[in-house]
Design a protein around this motif. Structure first.
Motif, PDB file in Angstrom:
ATOM      1  N   ALA A 120       0.821  -1.214   0.000  1.00  0.00           N
ATOM      2  CA  ALA A 120       0.000   0.000   0.000  1.00  0.00           C
ATOM      3  C   ALA A 120       0.855   1.265   0.000  1.00  0.00           C
ATOM      4  CB  ALA A 120      -0.931   0.001   1.217  1.00  0.00           C
ATOM      5  N   PHE A 121       1.874   1.286   0.852  1.00  0.00           N
ATOM      6  CA  PHE A 121       2.715   2.478   0.954  1.00  0.00           C
ATOM      7  C   PHE A 121       3.817   2.504  -0.101  1.00  0.00           C
ATOM      8  CE2 PHE A 121       1.466   2.478   5.658  1.00  0.00           C
ATOM      9  CZ  PHE A 121       0.496   3.441   5.474  1.00  0.00           C
ATOM     10  N   GLY A 122       4.079   1.364  -0.732  1.00  0.00           N
ATOM     11  CA  GLY A 122       5.090   1.266  -1.780  1.00  0.00           C
ATOM     12  C   GLY A 122       4.472   1.481  -3.147  1.00  0.00           C
ATOM     13  N   PRO A 123       4.229   0.390  -3.894  1.00  0.00           N
ATOM     14  CA  PRO A 123       3.722   0.530  -5.271  1.00  0.00           C
ATOM     15  C   PRO A 123       2.409   1.314  -5.399  1.00  0.00           C
ATOM     16  CG  PRO A 123       4.434  -1.719  -4.874  1.00  0.00           C
ATOM     17  CD  PRO A 123       4.523  -0.997  -3.562  1.00  0.00           C
ATOM     18  N   MET A 124       1.519   1.199  -4.415  1.00  0.00           N
ATOM     19  CA  MET A 124       0.246   1.932  -4.513  1.00  0.00           C
ATOM     20  C   MET A 124       0.390   3.405  -4.162  1.00  0.00           C
ATOM     21  SD  MET A 124      -2.603  -0.721  -3.056  1.00  0.00           S
ATOM     22  CE  MET A 124      -3.965   0.398  -3.436  1.00  0.00           C
ATOM     23  N   ARG A 125       1.434   3.756  -3.418  1.00  0.00           N
ATOM     24  CA  ARG A 125       1.716   5.142  -3.012  1.00  0.00           C
ATOM     25  C   ARG A 125       0.603   5.765  -2.171  1.00  0.00           C
ATOM     26  NH1 ARG A 125       6.023   7.468  -6.665  1.00  0.00           N
ATOM     27  NH2 ARG A 125       6.615   5.697  -7.934  1.00  0.00           N
ATOM     28  N   LEU A 126      -0.053   4.938  -1.365  1.00  0.00           N
ATOM     29  CA  LEU A 126      -1.067   5.482  -0.464  1.00  0.00           C
ATOM     30  C   LEU A 126      -0.376   6.244   0.657  1.00  0.00           C
ATOM     31  CD1 LEU A 126      -3.598   2.506  -0.218  1.00  0.00           C
ATOM     32  CD2 LEU A 126      -3.657   4.500  -1.731  1.00  0.00           C
ATOM     33  N   LYS A 127      -1.089   7.164   1.253  1.00  0.00           N
ATOM     34  CA  LYS A 127      -0.541   8.000   2.329  1.00  0.00           C
ATOM     35  C   LYS A 127      -1.113   7.648   3.696  1.00  0.00           C
ATOM     36  CE  LYS A 127       1.707  10.497  -0.644  1.00  0.00           C
ATOM     37  NZ  LYS A 127       2.956   9.893  -1.044  1.00  0.00           N
ATOM     38  N   ARG A 128      -2.326   7.061   3.729  1.00  0.00           N
ATOM     39  CA  ARG A 128      -2.989   6.772   5.005  1.00  0.00           C
ATOM     40  C   ARG A 128      -3.775   5.473   4.879  1.00  0.00           C
ATOM     41  NH1 ARG A 128      -5.380   8.831   9.714  1.00  0.00           N
ATOM     42  NH2 ARG A 128      -7.486   8.060  10.051  1.00  0.00           N
ATOM     43  N   ILE A 129      -3.632   4.638   5.905  1.00  0.00           N
ATOM     44  CA  ILE A 129      -4.423   3.422   6.013  1.00  0.00           C
ATOM     45  C   ILE A 129      -5.190   3.499   7.330  1.00  0.00           C
ATOM     46  CG2 ILE A 129      -4.415   0.895   6.102  1.00  0.00           C
ATOM     47  CD1 ILE A 129      -3.357   1.975   3.466  1.00  0.00           C
ATOM     48  N   GLU A 130      -6.477   3.234   7.271  1.00  0.00           N
ATOM     49  CA  GLU A 130      -7.298   3.200   8.486  1.00  0.00           C
ATOM     50  C   GLU A 130      -7.578   1.755   8.879  1.00  0.00           C
ATOM     51  OE1 GLU A 130     -10.901   5.472   8.063  1.00  0.00           O
ATOM     52  OE2 GLU A 130      -9.793   7.366   8.015  1.00  0.00           O
ATOM     53  N   TRP A 131      -7.783   1.571  10.152  1.00  0.00           N
ATOM     54  CA  TRP A 131      -8.211   0.282  10.718  1.00  0.00           C
ATOM     55  C   TRP A 131      -9.445   0.582  11.542  1.00  0.00           C
ATOM     56  CZ3 TRP A 131      -8.598  -0.522  15.994  1.00  0.00           C
ATOM     57  CH2 TRP A 131      -8.885  -1.828  16.396  1.00  0.00           C
ATOM     58  N   HIS A 132     -10.474  -0.219  11.370  1.00  0.00           N
ATOM     59  CA  HIS A 132     -11.720  -0.081  12.121  1.00  0.00           C
ATOM     60  C   HIS A 132     -12.039  -1.436  12.737  1.00  0.00           C
ATOM     61  CE1 HIS A 132     -13.283   3.502   9.626  1.00  0.00           C
ATOM     62  NE2 HIS A 132     -12.068   3.242   9.218  1.00  0.00           N
ATOM     63  N   ALA A 133     -12.577  -1.434  13.935  1.00  0.00           N
ATOM     64  CA  ALA A 133     -13.052  -2.671  14.556  1.00  0.00           C
ATOM     65  C   ALA A 133     -14.097  -2.340  15.602  1.00  0.00           C
ATOM     66  CB  ALA A 133     -11.899  -3.435  15.206  1.00  0.00           C
ATOM     67  N   ALA A 134     -14.993  -3.280  15.801  1.00  0.00           N
ATOM     68  CA  ALA A 134     -15.972  -3.120  16.873  1.00  0.00           C
ATOM     69  C   ALA A 134     -15.241  -3.093  18.212  1.00  0.00           C
ATOM     70  CB  ALA A 134     -16.968  -4.276  16.850  1.00  0.00           C
ATOM     71  N   VAL A 135     -15.654  -2.195  19.094  1.00  0.00           N
ATOM     72  CA  VAL A 135     -15.072  -2.154  20.426  1.00  0.00           C
ATOM     73  C   VAL A 135     -15.226  -3.542  21.048  1.00  0.00           C
ATOM     74  CG1 VAL A 135     -15.326  -1.182  22.742  1.00  0.00           C
ATOM     75  CG2 VAL A 135     -15.418   0.314  20.738  1.00  0.00           C
ATOM     76  N   GLY A 136     -14.138  -4.064  21.577  1.00  0.00           N
ATOM     77  CA  GLY A 136     -14.141  -5.400  22.162  1.00  0.00           C
ATOM     78  C   GLY A 136     -13.416  -6.426  21.325  1.00  0.00           C
ATOM     79  N   ASN A 137     -13.111  -6.109  20.071  1.00  0.00           N
ATOM     80  CA  ASN A 137     -12.386  -7.048  19.218  1.00  0.00           C
ATOM     81  C   ASN A 137     -10.891  -6.916  19.526  1.00  0.00           C
ATOM     82  OD1 ASN A 137     -11.317  -8.674  17.236  1.00  0.00           O
ATOM     83  ND2 ASN A 137     -12.573  -7.826  15.592  1.00  0.00           N
ATOM     84  N   ILE A 138     -10.525  -7.476  20.661  1.00  0.00           N
ATOM     85  CA  ILE A 138      -9.167  -7.342  21.196  1.00  0.00           C
ATOM     86  C   ILE A 138      -8.128  -7.971  20.267  1.00  0.00           C
ATOM     87  CG2 ILE A 138      -7.661  -7.917  23.161  1.00  0.00           C
ATOM     88  CD1 ILE A 138      -9.864  -5.821  23.765  1.00  0.00           C
TER      89      ILE A 138
END
Length: 186
Positions: A120-138
């Motif tokens: 993602a940060f290399g060939p795709m040249r993205l600048k930001r990756i988000e992570w989302h999860a339900a609270v409790g998904n430890i």
């Protein structure tokens, strides 16, 4: 992006899922934890898996999403889980993953996700990756912490369960310029 890109790690091969993966995907998605903490349909049917595999090729072609089957290098036809970049838009995307019960506790998701972030940060040249999860998904949160994601907050009632109920969700972000090592969330 066009054609699917295979990624490798010391223990894993990440490839686009194919028709022969349908049964393994369907079996894994029967797991109550996968149904609870991901957006897979519940109940999950073989037709859902067939549709998912068919959609992945379209997503790669359009550049909307990128998904990889996580496979052990010693068993390249096996399937441990899935990892992907979702909601690709401009210079950002969302990292998502699940792992079958038999693959948990071995660090496979962290290893696979690290390779996807390199892509993602290399060939795709993205600048930001988000992570989302339900609270409790430890378990998912531990992976995000290992990868260096900074916890940005809780989004109240931001996610919908398969029954339509709203649940609170964590959000974390990783920038291309961030150090990518384990972090603690306070």
């Amino acid at each position: 992006m066009g054609e699917p890109v295979a990624l490798t790690t010391p223990r894993l091969l990440l490839t686009s899922p194919v028709a022969s993966d349908v049964d393994a995907i369907c079996d894994a998605c029967q797991d109550p934890l996968i149904q609870r903490y991901t957006t897979v349909p519940s109940p999950y049917t073989r037709e859902d898996a067939e549709s998912y595999v068919a959609n992945v090729a379209d997503w790669w072609s359009s550049g909307a999403e990128y998904a990889w089957a996580i496979r052990p290098r010693h068993e390249p036809d096996g399937l441990i889980g899935m990892v992907g970049l979702h909601h690709v838009s401009g210079s950002s995307a969302e990292l998502g993953y699940w792992v079958a019960a038999s693959g948990r506790g071995h660090g496979y998701v962290s290893e696979a996700a690290h390779a996807v972030l390199d892509f993602a940060f290399g060939p795709m040249r993205l600048k930001r990756i988000e992570w989302h999860a339900a609270v409790g998904n430890i378990a998912s949160a531990r992976v995000a912490q290992k990868l260096g994601f900074a916890l940005e907050g809780v989004r109240r009632q931001a996610f919908r369960t398969n029954s339509g109920e709203g649940v609170d969700g964590w959000i974390a972000g990783l920038l291309a310029t961030d150090a990518r090592g384990p972090v603690e969330w306070g």
